[in-house]
Design a protein around this motif. Structure first.
Motif, PDB file in Angstrom:
ATOM      1  N   THR A  93       0.840  -1.194   0.000  1.00  0.00           N
ATOM      2  CA  THR A  93       0.000   0.000   0.000  1.00  0.00           C
ATOM      3  C   THR A  93       0.872   1.239   0.000  1.00  0.00           C
ATOM      4  OG1 THR A  93      -0.096   0.193   2.390  1.00  0.00           O
ATOM      5  CG2 THR A  93      -1.738  -1.251   1.357  1.00  0.00           C
ATOM      6  N   GLN A  94       0.222   2.362  -0.216  1.00  0.00           N
ATOM      7  CA  GLN A  94       0.946   3.639  -0.220  1.00  0.00           C
ATOM      8  C   GLN A  94       1.620   3.905   1.128  1.00  0.00           C
ATOM      9  OE1 GLN A  94      -2.023   6.492  -1.439  1.00  0.00           O
ATOM     10  NE2 GLN A  94      -0.828   6.917  -3.299  1.00  0.00           N
ATOM     11  N   HIS A  95       1.012   3.475   2.214  1.00  0.00           N
ATOM     12  CA  HIS A  95       1.543   3.746   3.550  1.00  0.00           C
ATOM     13  C   HIS A  95       2.701   2.819   3.918  1.00  0.00           C
ATOM     14  CE1 HIS A  95      -1.555   6.671   4.365  1.00  0.00           C
ATOM     15  NE2 HIS A  95      -2.468   5.807   3.978  1.00  0.00           N
ATOM     16  N   GLU A  96       2.702   1.607   3.360  1.00  0.00           N
ATOM     17  CA  GLU A  96       3.780   0.682   3.663  1.00  0.00           C
ATOM     18  C   GLU A  96       5.091   1.126   3.026  1.00  0.00           C
ATOM     19  OE1 GLU A  96       2.372  -3.078   2.358  1.00  0.00           O
ATOM     20  OE2 GLU A  96       1.205  -3.442   4.166  1.00  0.00           O
ATOM     21  N   GLU A  97       5.035   1.648   1.835  1.00  0.00           N
ATOM     22  CA  GLU A  97       6.251   2.055   1.138  1.00  0.00           C
ATOM     23  C   GLU A  97       7.027   3.136   1.896  1.00  0.00           C
ATOM     24  OE1 GLU A  97       6.893   3.646  -3.186  1.00  0.00           O
ATOM     25  OE2 GLU A  97       5.869   1.704  -3.202  1.00  0.00           O
ATOM     26  N   PRO A  98       6.391   4.232   2.313  1.00  0.00           N
ATOM     27  CA  PRO A  98       7.136   5.230   3.089  1.00  0.00           C
ATOM     28  C   PRO A  98       7.641   4.675   4.431  1.00  0.00           C
ATOM     29  CG  PRO A  98       5.148   6.216   2.207  1.00  0.00           C
ATOM     30  CD  PRO A  98       5.082   4.735   1.943  1.00  0.00           C
ATOM     31  N   ALA A  99       6.870   3.800   5.063  1.00  0.00           N
ATOM     32  CA  ALA A  99       7.294   3.222   6.334  1.00  0.00           C
ATOM     33  C   ALA A  99       8.561   2.384   6.146  1.00  0.00           C
ATOM     34  CB  ALA A  99       6.175   2.376   6.938  1.00  0.00           C
ATOM     35  N   GLU A 100       8.614   1.613   5.067  1.00  0.00           N
ATOM     36  CA  GLU A 100       9.805   0.822   4.784  1.00  0.00           C
ATOM     37  C   GLU A 100      11.003   1.720   4.508  1.00  0.00           C
ATOM     38  OE1 GLU A 100       9.092  -1.994   1.683  1.00  0.00           O
ATOM     39  OE2 GLU A 100       7.500  -2.998   2.801  1.00  0.00           O
ATOM     40  N   LYS A 101      10.766   2.794   3.777  1.00  0.00           N
ATOM     41  CA  LYS A 101      11.842   3.728   3.456  1.00  0.00           C
ATOM     42  C   LYS A 101      12.377   4.377   4.737  1.00  0.00           C
ATOM     43  CE  LYS A 101      14.477   5.901   0.572  1.00  0.00           C
ATOM     44  NZ  LYS A 101      15.558   5.196  -0.086  1.00  0.00           N
ATOM     45  N   ILE A 102      11.483   4.730   5.643  1.00  0.00           N
ATOM     46  CA  ILE A 102      11.894   5.321   6.921  1.00  0.00           C
ATOM     47  C   ILE A 102      12.765   4.335   7.704  1.00  0.00           C
ATOM     48  CG2 ILE A 102      11.047   6.053   9.195  1.00  0.00           C
ATOM     49  CD1 ILE A 102       8.692   7.392   7.685  1.00  0.00           C
ATOM     50  N   GLU A 103      12.355   3.067   7.732  1.00  0.00           N
ATOM     51  CA  GLU A 103      13.137   2.046   8.431  1.00  0.00           C
ATOM     52  C   GLU A 103      14.525   1.901   7.804  1.00  0.00           C
ATOM     53  OE1 GLU A 103      11.281  -1.749   9.031  1.00  0.00           O
ATOM     54  OE2 GLU A 103       9.398  -0.808   9.630  1.00  0.00           O
ATOM     55  N   GLU A 104      14.585   1.881   6.474  1.00  0.00           N
ATOM     56  CA  GLU A 104      15.859   1.776   5.779  1.00  0.00           C
ATOM     57  C   GLU A 104      16.758   2.965   6.115  1.00  0.00           C
ATOM     58  OE1 GLU A 104      15.297   1.357   1.572  1.00  0.00           O
ATOM     59  OE2 GLU A 104      14.003  -0.392   1.819  1.00  0.00           O
ATOM     60  N   LEU A 105      16.189   4.155   6.101  1.00  0.00           N
ATOM     61  CA  LEU A 105      16.966   5.357   6.404  1.00  0.00           C
ATOM     62  C   LEU A 105      17.431   5.374   7.854  1.00  0.00           C
ATOM     63  CD1 LEU A 105      14.943   8.028   4.383  1.00  0.00           C
ATOM     64  CD2 LEU A 105      17.220   7.121   3.853  1.00  0.00           C
ATOM     65  N   GLN A 106      16.592   4.921   8.766  1.00  0.00           N
ATOM     66  CA  GLN A 106      16.984   4.859  10.170  1.00  0.00           C
ATOM     67  C   GLN A 106      18.134   3.876  10.374  1.00  0.00           C
ATOM     68  OE1 GLN A 106      13.148   4.007  11.934  1.00  0.00           O
ATOM     69  NE2 GLN A 106      12.874   6.158  12.560  1.00  0.00           N
ATOM     70  N   ALA A 107      18.079   2.744   9.679  1.00  0.00           N
ATOM     71  CA  ALA A 107      19.162   1.768   9.771  1.00  0.00           C
ATOM     72  C   ALA A 107      20.451   2.348   9.195  1.00  0.00           C
ATOM     73  CB  ALA A 107      18.787   0.481   9.034  1.00  0.00           C
ATOM     74  N   GLU A 108      20.335   3.060   8.084  1.00  0.00           N
ATOM     75  CA  GLU A 108      21.512   3.674   7.475  1.00  0.00           C
ATOM     76  C   GLU A 108      22.123   4.733   8.389  1.00  0.00           C
ATOM     77  OE1 GLU A 108      22.835   6.059   3.433  1.00  0.00           O
ATOM     78  OE2 GLU A 108      20.850   5.154   3.528  1.00  0.00           O
ATOM     79  N   VAL A 109      21.292   5.534   9.028  1.00  0.00           N
ATOM     80  CA  VAL A 109      21.790   6.551   9.961  1.00  0.00           C
ATOM     81  C   VAL A 109      22.514   5.884  11.126  1.00  0.00           C
ATOM     82  CG1 VAL A 109      21.047   8.275  11.654  1.00  0.00           C
ATOM     83  CG2 VAL A 109      20.147   8.356   9.337  1.00  0.00           C
ATOM     84  N   ALA A 110      21.962   4.799  11.640  1.00  0.00           N
ATOM     85  CA  ALA A 110      22.602   4.083  12.747  1.00  0.00           C
ATOM     86  C   ALA A 110      23.969   3.536  12.321  1.00  0.00           C
ATOM     87  CB  ALA A 110      21.705   2.950  13.236  1.00  0.00           C
ATOM     88  N   GLN A 111      24.039   2.998  11.103  1.00  0.00           N
ATOM     89  CA  GLN A 111      25.319   2.487  10.595  1.00  0.00           C
ATOM     90  C   GLN A 111      26.330   3.606  10.428  1.00  0.00           C
ATOM     91  OE1 GLN A 111      24.135   0.514   7.000  1.00  0.00           O
ATOM     92  NE2 GLN A 111      23.648  -1.409   8.037  1.00  0.00           N
ATOM     93  N   LEU A 112      25.883   4.738   9.920  1.00  0.00           N
ATOM     94  CA  LEU A 112      26.787   5.872   9.735  1.00  0.00           C
ATOM     95  C   LEU A 112      27.296   6.407  11.066  1.00  0.00           C
ATOM     96  CD1 LEU A 112      24.956   7.730   6.831  1.00  0.00           C
ATOM     97  CD2 LEU A 112      27.159   6.539   6.711  1.00  0.00           C
ATOM     98  N   ARG A 113      26.432   6.432  12.067  1.00  0.00           N
ATOM     99  CA  ARG A 113      26.855   6.877  13.393  1.00  0.00           C
ATOM    100  C   ARG A 113      27.903   5.929  13.966  1.00  0.00           C
ATOM    101  NH1 ARG A 113      21.045   8.857  15.837  1.00  0.00           N
ATOM    102  NH2 ARG A 113      21.097  10.889  14.824  1.00  0.00           N
ATOM    103  N   GLN A 114      27.682   4.630  13.801  1.00  0.00           N
ATOM    104  CA  GLN A 114      28.639   3.641  14.284  1.00  0.00           C
ATOM    105  C   GLN A 114      29.969   3.797  13.549  1.00  0.00           C
ATOM    106  OE1 GLN A 114      28.641   1.421  16.813  1.00  0.00           O
ATOM    107  NE2 GLN A 114      30.748   0.991  16.238  1.00  0.00           N
ATOM    108  N   ALA A 115      29.914   3.998  12.251  1.00  0.00           N
ATOM    109  CA  ALA A 115      31.137   4.169  11.463  1.00  0.00           C
ATOM    110  C   ALA A 115      31.899   5.412  11.899  1.00  0.00           C
ATOM    111  CB  ALA A 115      30.797   4.242   9.975  1.00  0.00           C
TER     112      ALA A 115
END
Length: 123
Positions: free
Chosen positions: A2-24
């Motif tokens: 659905t339209q709502h699932e796509e942005p939610a998945e993108k937010i999760e991906e971005l949050q994971a990427e931010v966490a990885q960048l902070r760790q790096a």
């Protein structure tokens, strides 16, 4: 999807990427500090200091960031784990033999007060 699932998945991906960048970023800072310790011990260039840490990591099978953490904490902890201490001593001897360099820290200032000298001796 659905339209709502796509942005939610993108937010999760971005949050994971931010966490990885902070760790790096945190790991990079610790590695840079450890390179500074190696430079102070050996008088080697920063590039050679990086190679020393990488060699220690490879020979001990300990992640580079963990080796760096031990090296940075060494003055407060008073010692290095035996496998890291031995590998660091060997790597420094080899690096100095190949590339030159001299100790910028007097031998009696190398964390001896708490038993952390590379020789493994304590006061």
């Amino acid at each position: 999807m659905t339209q709502h699932e796509e942005p939610a998945e993108k937010i999760e991906e971005l949050q994971a990427e931010v966490a990885q960048l902070r760790q790096a970023l945190a790991s990079h800072a610790v590695v840079d500090q450890a390179i500074g310790v190696v430079i102070a011990l050996s008088g080697l260039t920063p590039e050679r200091g990086w190679e020393v840490l990488r060699t220690v990591s490879q020979h001990t099978n300990i992640k580079l960031r963990d080796v760096a953490r031990h090296v940075v904490r060494w003055p407060d902890a008073g010692s290095l784990p035996t496998d890291i201490r031995r590998a660091l001593r060997r790597a420094l001897v080899e690096a100095r033999a190949v590339h030159g360099g001299r100790s910028l820290v007097a031998p009696d200032q190398r964390c001896r007060g708490r038993g952390g000298a590379l020789s493994g001796k304590t006061e």
